[in-house]
Design an enzyme around this catalytic site. Structure first.
Site, short mmCIF file in Angstrom:
data_model
loop_
_atom_site.label_atom_id
_atom_site.label_comp_id
_atom_site.label_asym_id
_atom_site.label_seq_id
_atom_site.Cartn_x
_atom_site.Cartn_y
_atom_site.Cartn_z
N GLU A 24 -12.31 1.20 13.27
CA GLU A 24 -13.54 0.63 12.72
C GLU A 24 -13.79 -0.78 13.29
OE1 GLU A 24 -15.59 2.44 10.77
OE2 GLU A 24 -16.94 0.82 10.22
N ARG A 42 -5.34 12.79 1.36
CA ARG A 42 -6.51 11.97 1.60
C ARG A 42 -7.30 11.80 0.30
NH1 ARG A 42 -8.49 7.89 4.44
NH2 ARG A 42 -9.71 8.49 6.26
N ASP A 82 -1.00 6.85 3.69
CA ASP A 82 -0.07 6.50 4.76
C ASP A 82 1.25 5.98 4.18
OD1 ASP A 82 -2.25 7.11 6.25
OD2 ASP A 82 -2.40 5.18 7.28
N LEU A 127 0.10 -2.03 4.86
CA LEU A 127 -0.89 -0.95 4.78
C LEU A 127 -1.90 -1.17 3.66
CD1 LEU A 127 1.51 2.14 5.14
CD2 LEU A 127 0.67 0.59 6.90
N TYR A 182 -15.55 -4.01 6.00
CA TYR A 182 -14.18 -3.53 6.21
C TYR A 182 -13.73 -3.79 7.65
CZ TYR A 182 -10.43 -0.18 7.09
OH TYR A 182 -9.25 0.40 7.49
N GLY A 184 -0.61 4.66 -1.14
CA GLY A 184 -1.71 5.29 -0.43
C GLY A 184 -1.24 6.48 0.39
N GLY A 201 0.83 -1.21 0.00
CA GLY A 201 0.00 0.00 0.00
C GLY A 201 0.85 1.25 0.00
N ILE A 202 2.03 1.16 -0.61
CA ILE A 202 2.98 2.29 -0.56
C ILE A 202 2.44 3.53 -1.28
CG2 ILE A 202 4.26 1.61 -2.66
CD1 ILE A 202 6.84 2.46 -1.09
N SER A 236 -7.62 -0.84 12.62
CA SER A 236 -8.46 0.36 12.51
C SER A 236 -9.45 0.45 13.67
CB SER A 236 -9.24 0.26 11.20
OG SER A 236 -10.38 1.09 11.22
N GLN A 285 -8.54 -2.36 0.65
CA GLN A 285 -9.64 -1.51 0.22
C GLN A 285 -10.11 -0.85 1.52
OE1 GLN A 285 -12.33 0.54 -0.23
NE2 GLN A 285 -13.58 -1.14 0.55
N SER A 286 -9.89 0.46 1.64
CA SER A 286 -10.01 1.07 2.97
C SER A 286 -11.24 1.95 3.15
CB SER A 286 -8.75 1.90 3.26
OG SER A 286 -8.70 2.99 2.37
N1 GDD Z 1 -17.08 9.18 3.14
C1 GDD Z 1 -18.14 9.88 3.54
N2 GDD Z 1 -18.88 10.56 2.61
N3 GDD Z 1 -18.45 9.88 4.86
C2 GDD Z 1 -19.53 10.62 5.25
C3 GDD Z 1 -20.31 11.34 4.34
C4 GDD Z 1 -19.97 11.31 2.97
O1 GDD Z 1 -20.62 11.91 2.12
N4 GDD Z 1 -21.30 11.97 5.04
C5 GDD Z 1 -21.14 11.65 6.33
N5 GDD Z 1 -20.06 10.82 6.46
C6 GDD Z 1 -19.61 10.21 7.73
C7 GDD Z 1 -19.48 8.70 7.68
O2 GDD Z 1 -20.75 8.08 7.81
C8 GDD Z 1 -18.57 8.45 8.88
O3 GDD Z 1 -19.31 8.43 10.06
C9 GDD Z 1 -17.67 9.70 8.90
O4 GDD Z 1 -18.31 10.65 8.02
C10 GDD Z 1 -16.25 9.43 8.41
O5 GDD Z 1 -16.32 8.78 7.17
P1 GDD Z 1 -14.99 8.47 6.31
O6 GDD Z 1 -14.21 9.71 6.13
O7 GDD Z 1 -15.45 7.75 5.08
O8 GDD Z 1 -14.13 7.54 7.28
P2 GDD Z 1 -14.52 6.26 8.14
O9 GDD Z 1 -14.62 6.67 9.58
O10 GDD Z 1 -15.67 5.53 7.57
O11 GDD Z 1 -13.24 5.32 7.93
C11 GDD Z 1 -11.94 5.86 7.96
O12 GDD Z 1 -11.38 5.72 9.23
C12 GDD Z 1 -11.11 4.39 9.65
C13 GDD Z 1 -10.53 4.46 11.06
O13 GDD Z 1 -11.60 4.53 11.95
C14 GDD Z 1 -11.12 5.13 6.90
O14 GDD Z 1 -9.89 5.80 6.72
C15 GDD Z 1 -10.82 3.70 7.29
O15 GDD Z 1 -9.96 3.11 6.33
C16 GDD Z 1 -10.17 3.74 8.67
O16 GDD Z 1 -9.82 2.46 9.07
#
Ligand code: GDD
Length: 329
Positions: free
Chosen positions: A131, A188, A15, A84, A153, A13, A10-11, A129, A87-88
């Site tokens: 998550e 990002r 991170d 790293l 995930y 990406g 995952g170089i 994560s 599919q994240s």
């Molecule tokens: N992507 C996205 N798009 N998220 C949204 C949106 C939108 O339009 N509207 C609201 N959100 C909310 C999501 O429901 C979530 O609660 C929050 O915003 C963050 O979403 P993401 O930025 O997609 O990140 P994530 O929390 O789901 O996952 C990320 O963090 C994890 C660590 O907790 C990713 O980077 C994962 O790979 C990582 O493991």
């Protein structure tokens, strides 16, 4: 003394690119695994500046092609391995659960097995994560908080996390698990919420769009800077013993607060007329609140985040502003 060698999956990406820079600064020889992709130029944009200076050793490989993993491990003979690749994207993992499970889960198992068979003396970092906590029973979350994932995930990462622990216990290998909370940066991907909001708000300010559709505004996350978080990965592998570490800022904000901050910073005033709601961005099961307790990393690794929420977003705004401005005709 011979240079230390590190191999990063995952170089290309977010991170992987920051970790490459950190390791190069520390004098490492950095190897990376790249998947063959028909859109090669977008695939490596985050590490292009390092490639141009010929600072990386990139090898074709795939997390599901164990022969390729063995070949690259044998060629690179790494002192440290950073896993790293995955599919994240959580929302996308509901659409592509099998691919997500293969890349994040099974891919980790193949890499662990290849590592055990070819270079068991190396040190291994597994990218876990927050998550994995799902809807957590306690707040803030630490290394002892039960894992209860609610997305494909999260399940795939939990499988990988447990395997990494099992390999550490069963075979005495040096494997450390990071449990990283959300971490962002100018690098990002554009469909994660911080970058989406920053770019969307800039597009509104430049007259390129009228509104921005989002999902759940109530979700709360603990957002840090990826640059700080890759430093934690590296410190885990320099520590005397392998272990599991939560990496987080300890501060949480809602998506609404994120939107409010970015719109205010851009002088757009009240954000509400611009934001619409679209069920496409909702998850079938959503984690409403994540906040991490990184005191173990602070005590044992001397790790602390240095970049806060506002500074992170200011950096992202400054980065994307000229890019969005350039899209104006
Ligand atoms: N992507 C996205 N798009 N998220 C949204 C949106 C939108 O339009 N509207 C609201 N959100 C909310 C999501 O429901 C979530 O609660 C929050 O915003 C963050 O979403 P993401 O930025 O997609 O990140 P994530 O929390 O789901 O996952 C990320 O963090 C994890 C660590 O907790 C990713 O980077 C994962 O790979 C990582 O493991």
């Amino acid at each position: 003394m011979a240079k230390k060698r590190a191999l990063i999956t995952g170089i290309n990406g977010q991170d992987g690119s920051y970790l490459s820079e950190l390791l190069l600064e520390q004098g490492y020889e950095v190897w990376g695994i790249l998947r063959r992709n028909s859109v090669a130029e977008t695939q490596t944009s985050r590490i292009q500046h390092l490639r141009e200076r010929d600072l990386l050793r990139l090898e074709y490989g795939d997390m599901l092609d164990m022969a390729s993993l063995v070949r690259v491990l044998k060629a690179s003979r790494p002192d440290e391995i950073y896993n790293l690749a995955a599919q994240s994207h959580v929302r996308i993992s509901f659409d592509q659960p099998i691919y997500t499970a293969e890349s994040a889960g099974m891919g980790t198992l193949l890499l662990l097995e290849a590592f055990r068979l070819t270079c068991p003396g190396a040190r291994f970092y597994q990218a876990g994560s927050s998550e994995m906590f799902g809807e957590p029973a306690e707040s803030p979350q630490n290394e002892r908080t039960p894992l209860n994932p609610v997305s494909p995930y999260g399940c795939a990462k939990t499988f990988a996390h447990h395997l990494a622990r099992q390999y550490r216990q069963s075979y005495g290998l040096f494997i450390s698990n990071g449990i990283l909370f959300n971490h962002e940066s100018p690098r990002r991907g554009e469909n994660f919420v911080t970058a989406k909001v920053v770019i969307g708000a800039l597009e509104i300010r430049h007259g390129l769009r009228r509104s921005l559709a989002l999902g759940n505004l109530d979700a709360r996350r603990d957002w840090g800077h990826a640059k700080d978080y890759v430093r934690a990965m590296w410190r885990m592998l320099q520590h005397a013993a392998p272990d599991d570490f939560v990496i987080a800022t300890g501060q949480d904000r809602s998506v609404r607060e994120l939107v409010e901050f970015v719109f205010a910073r851009l002088g757009l005033g009240d954000w509400r007329p611009y934001i619409t709601s679209d069920p496409r961005y909702l998850r079938p099961t959503e984690i409403t609140h994540l906040r991490g307790d990184a005191s173990k990393a602070r005590t044992l690794l001397g790790w602390m985040p240095t970049i806060g929420f506002e500074q992170l977003l200011d950096e992202m705004i400054a980065h994307f502003e000229p890019i969005v401005a350039g899209r104006r005709r």
